[in-house]
Enzyme design. Structure first.
Site, mmCIF file in Angstrom:
data_model
loop_
_atom_site.group_PDB
_atom_site.id
_atom_site.type_symbol
_atom_site.label_atom_id
_atom_site.label_comp_id
_atom_site.label_asym_id
_atom_site.label_seq_id
_atom_site.Cartn_x
_atom_site.Cartn_y
_atom_site.Cartn_z
ATOM 1 N N HIS A 18 0.848 -1.204 0.000
ATOM 2 C CA HIS A 18 0.000 0.000 0.000
ATOM 3 C C HIS A 18 0.886 1.258 0.000
ATOM 4 O O HIS A 18 0.630 2.208 -0.724
ATOM 5 C CB HIS A 18 -0.897 0.037 1.248
ATOM 6 C CG HIS A 18 -1.952 -1.020 1.298
ATOM 7 N ND1 HIS A 18 -2.133 -1.837 2.391
ATOM 8 C CD2 HIS A 18 -2.905 -1.394 0.399
ATOM 9 C CE1 HIS A 18 -3.141 -2.658 2.164
ATOM 10 N NE2 HIS A 18 -3.629 -2.420 0.973
ATOM 11 N N LYS A 42 -15.763 -8.033 4.928
ATOM 12 C CA LYS A 42 -14.704 -8.755 5.640
ATOM 13 C C LYS A 42 -14.786 -8.375 7.122
ATOM 14 O O LYS A 42 -15.001 -7.221 7.453
ATOM 15 C CB LYS A 42 -13.329 -8.324 5.119
ATOM 16 C CG LYS A 42 -13.189 -8.291 3.608
ATOM 17 C CD LYS A 42 -11.882 -7.571 3.224
ATOM 18 C CE LYS A 42 -11.753 -7.379 1.720
ATOM 19 N NZ LYS A 42 -10.649 -6.474 1.352
ATOM 20 N N ARG A 91 -1.585 -6.201 -8.528
ATOM 21 C CA ARG A 91 -0.409 -6.976 -8.143
ATOM 22 C C ARG A 91 -0.082 -8.035 -9.171
ATOM 23 O O ARG A 91 1.066 -8.343 -9.437
ATOM 24 C CB ARG A 91 -0.640 -7.662 -6.796
ATOM 25 C CG ARG A 91 -0.562 -6.732 -5.628
ATOM 26 C CD ARG A 91 -1.170 -7.322 -4.409
ATOM 27 N NE ARG A 91 -2.616 -7.301 -4.509
ATOM 28 C CZ ARG A 91 -3.442 -7.329 -3.469
ATOM 29 N NH1 ARG A 91 -2.953 -7.441 -2.257
ATOM 30 N NH2 ARG A 91 -4.738 -7.279 -3.649
ATOM 31 N N SER A 129 -2.923 -7.710 2.688
ATOM 32 C CA SER A 129 -3.285 -7.638 4.109
ATOM 33 C C SER A 129 -3.753 -8.998 4.607
ATOM 34 O O SER A 129 -3.457 -9.397 5.732
ATOM 35 C CB SER A 129 -4.390 -6.604 4.328
ATOM 36 O OG SER A 129 -3.943 -5.333 3.972
HETATM 37 N N1 LIG Z 1 1.065 -5.140 -2.458
HETATM 38 C C1 LIG Z 1 0.254 -4.378 -3.190
HETATM 39 N N2 LIG Z 1 0.687 -3.841 -4.342
HETATM 40 C C2 LIG Z 1 -0.140 -3.114 -5.120
HETATM 41 N N3 LIG Z 1 -1.431 -2.862 -4.852
HETATM 42 C C3 LIG Z 1 -1.909 -3.370 -3.710
HETATM 43 C C4 LIG Z 1 -1.108 -4.145 -2.814
HETATM 44 N N4 LIG Z 1 -1.884 -4.538 -1.768
HETATM 45 C C5 LIG Z 1 -3.094 -4.014 -2.007
HETATM 46 N N5 LIG Z 1 -3.126 -3.327 -3.166
HETATM 47 C C6 LIG Z 1 -4.263 -2.630 -3.774
HETATM 48 O O1 LIG Z 1 -4.747 -1.672 -2.869
HETATM 49 C C7 LIG Z 1 -6.157 -1.527 -2.996
HETATM 50 C C8 LIG Z 1 -6.807 -1.693 -1.649
HETATM 51 O O2 LIG Z 1 -6.541 -2.969 -1.228
HETATM 52 P P1 LIG Z 1 -7.041 -3.689 0.071
HETATM 53 O O3 LIG Z 1 -7.301 -2.722 1.161
HETATM 54 O O4 LIG Z 1 -8.087 -4.679 -0.294
HETATM 55 O O5 LIG Z 1 -5.676 -4.457 0.437
HETATM 56 P P2 LIG Z 1 -5.361 -5.979 0.305
HETATM 57 O O6 LIG Z 1 -3.929 -6.153 0.631
HETATM 58 O O7 LIG Z 1 -5.856 -6.511 -1.002
HETATM 59 O O8 LIG Z 1 -6.222 -6.510 1.524
HETATM 60 P P3 LIG Z 1 -7.130 -7.814 1.608
HETATM 61 O O9 LIG Z 1 -6.193 -8.964 1.464
HETATM 62 O O10 LIG Z 1 -7.753 -7.697 2.971
HETATM 63 O O11 LIG Z 1 -8.123 -7.715 0.480
HETATM 64 C C9 LIG Z 1 -6.583 -2.590 -4.036
HETATM 65 O O12 LIG Z 1 -6.691 -1.972 -5.302
HETATM 66 C C10 LIG Z 1 -5.437 -3.569 -4.030
HETATM 67 O O13 LIG Z 1 -5.310 -4.212 -5.284
HETATM 68 MG MG LIG Z 2 -7.937 -6.723 -1.393
#
Ligand SMILES: Nc1ncnc2c1ncn2[C@@H]1O[C@H](COP(=O)(O)OP(=O)(O)OP(=O)(O)O)[C@@H](O)[C@H]1O
Ligand SMILES: [Mg+2]
Length: 160
Positions: A18, A42, A91, A129
């Protein structure tokens, strides 16, 4: 008007992936509103207040960033902020299908909204996450994937 974007998500908790995305967004947009969703299907590990607090601290070093919480539709939150660009992260191909659907639905709900996709640096492509929460819950180390203050918060949460 400032060039602004909304970067929505659950951020449960905020990860280095993030952070990388917010940094990239802030190199394009003067104002980046990190919008943390309160209404999620969630069941979160951290409360909305904790997620906002952690994100504010972790992102304090990035220029032009504001962290806010919201409930309801992302497109409506963006409109209230006077913003018409939503930033999302890709990703891997596996993210594409859902993100593509979401972008089209956002456009359907509000003609003005444009979704912009950014990709993280390679070493962050496998961080989510969900994996951070799962690994930590199973007793694994997550310090490589999150800010030290998030690592400490996760440890405190699981020690209870
Ligand atoms: N490591 C990462 N690299 C690039 N984009 C990310 C990454 N982690 C999350 N995102 C993007 O950030 C945005 C918000 O994501 P979110 O809060 O759902 O995080 P997440 O890591 O996907 O969490 P969860 O696993 O709970 O869904 C989404 O567009 C997701 O694709
Ligand atoms: Mg997500």
């Amino acid at each position: 008007m400032k060039r602004s974007c909304v970067y929505p998500g659950t951020f449960d908790p905020i990860t280095n992936g993030h952070h990388d995305l917010v940094r990239r967004a802030s190199s394009i947009f003067e104002r980046v509103v990190v919008a943390i969703a309160g209404n999620s299907h969630k069941a979160p590990m951290f409360s909305l207040e904790q997620r906002v607090d952690m994100a504010r601290k972790v992102l304090a070093d990035v220029r032009g960033v504001e962290v806010m919480s919201y409930t309801g539709l992302t497109v409506e939150f963006a409109a209230k902020q006077g913003i018409n660009v939503v930033v999302r992260g890709l990703r891997a191909v596996s993210d594409f299908e859902f993100e593509f659907q979401l972008a089209n639905m956002s456009r359907h709900l509000s003609r003005e909204i444009e979704t912009v996709f950014l990709t993280p640096q390679e070493q962050f492509t496998f961080i989510s996450s969900t994996l951070v929460r799962e690994i930590a819950t199973l007793g694994g180390e997550v310090h490589e994937f999150v800010h030290p203050l998030v690592n400490a918060a996760v440890r405190r949460k699981l020690a209870r």
